[in-house]
Design a protein around this motif. Structure first.
Motif, short mmCIF file in Angstrom:
data_model
loop_
_atom_site.label_atom_id
_atom_site.label_comp_id
_atom_site.label_asym_id
_atom_site.label_seq_id
_atom_site.Cartn_x
_atom_site.Cartn_y
_atom_site.Cartn_z
N LEU A 108 0.84 -1.17 0.01
CA LEU A 108 -0.03 -0.05 -0.04
C LEU A 108 0.83 1.04 -0.10
O LEU A 108 0.44 2.30 -0.63
CB LEU A 108 -0.98 -0.06 1.24
CG LEU A 108 -2.00 -1.17 1.01
CD1 LEU A 108 -2.85 -1.04 2.44
CD2 LEU A 108 -2.95 -1.09 -0.01
N VAL A 111 2.71 2.82 -3.33
CA VAL A 111 1.49 3.54 -4.28
C VAL A 111 1.48 5.02 -3.63
O VAL A 111 1.42 6.04 -4.41
CB VAL A 111 0.04 2.99 -4.48
CG1 VAL A 111 -0.97 4.01 -5.26
CG2 VAL A 111 0.13 1.60 -4.81
N TYR A 158 -7.32 5.57 -8.48
CA TYR A 158 -6.20 5.38 -7.19
C TYR A 158 -6.44 4.40 -6.58
O TYR A 158 -5.50 3.40 -6.22
CB TYR A 158 -6.17 6.86 -6.44
CG TYR A 158 -4.99 7.01 -5.66
CD1 TYR A 158 -3.86 7.52 -6.43
CD2 TYR A 158 -4.68 6.62 -4.33
CE1 TYR A 158 -2.66 7.65 -5.78
CE2 TYR A 158 -3.59 6.56 -3.98
CZ TYR A 158 -2.53 7.24 -4.35
OH TYR A 158 -1.24 7.38 -3.94
N LEU A 162 -4.00 0.74 -5.77
CA LEU A 162 -3.86 0.22 -4.51
C LEU A 162 -4.21 -1.46 -4.63
O LEU A 162 -3.38 -2.07 -3.98
CB LEU A 162 -4.69 0.83 -3.17
CG LEU A 162 -4.32 2.13 -3.02
CD1 LEU A 162 -5.35 2.74 -2.06
CD2 LEU A 162 -2.98 2.15 -2.32
N SER A 165 -1.55 -3.30 -6.62
CA SER A 165 0.00 -3.21 -5.77
C SER A 165 -0.19 -4.48 -4.78
O SER A 165 0.82 -5.31 -4.75
CB SER A 165 0.19 -1.95 -5.14
OG SER A 165 1.51 -2.27 -4.15
#
Length: 187
Positions: A108, A111, A158, A162, A165
């Protein structure tokens, strides 16, 4: 000599040039999976009629498909430009952590913040990419043109960073689990 966009050269490069970054991001736009994803997302939007359009037809589906690619292109362009000037590496690098909690935290934070030679700083690529995607989507729909829609869509984009990732961090574990389940099923 390998061509500029060869995947092995991109993976092995210590630092990507602007041309290599453009290849990296460009491959996201022209891959077969990108077209499949665009078709699926456009189909779901058409089925749910979101955003709402009166009298849906094939032209509306084509518009949704084109908007998907325009948003994706704006996202990739924002990421490319901001990432290049902020010296961000678009490639995923596993955390190397051993506990799930630390791996989640690392995924997390990757990012949000990048670490480099100059220390820690905000990851501007995902921020500019999200904003580019959100505002492009708001500009291309007649019904959802306000900045509130643009920021909402940017936040959703966005959130995708997350999620991606997290997926990349745990992809080896997921693959291992699927292989074990497949092997168990064959017994």
């Amino acid at each position: 000599k390998l061509p500029l966009c060869h995947s092995e050269q991109l993976a092995a490069a210590k630092r990507l040039t602007f041309g290599q970054r453009a290849c990296w991001y460009g491959s996201e736009l022209v891959s077969p999976w990108a077209a499949v994803r665009a078709a699926f997302v456009s189909g779901m939007g058409q089925w749910e009629n979101k955003p709402y359009v009166e009298g849906q037809d094939a032209d509306d589906y084509a518009h949704r498909f084109a908007v998907y690619y325009a948003r994706r292109s704006a996202r990739v362009s924002g990421e490319l430009i901001a990432g290049y000037f902020n010296h961000e590496d678009p490639r995923f690098h596993p955390s190397g952590e051993t506990t799930y909690t630390k791996r989640i935290k690392s995924a997390l934070f990757s990012v949000l913040v990048i670490s480099g030679d100059e220390g820690r700083r905000p990851a501007l690529g995902p921020i500019l990419g999200s904003l580019g995607s959100g505002f492009t989507g708001a500009a291309l729909y007649h019904e959802r043109t306000g900045t509130g829609y643009a920021f909402r869509d940017a936040a959703l984009c966005y959130g995708g960073y997350l999620g991606k990732s997290l997926y990349e961090e745990f992809r080896p574990d997921i693959s291992s689990f699927v292989k074990r389940m497949r092997h168990k099923k064959q017994d």
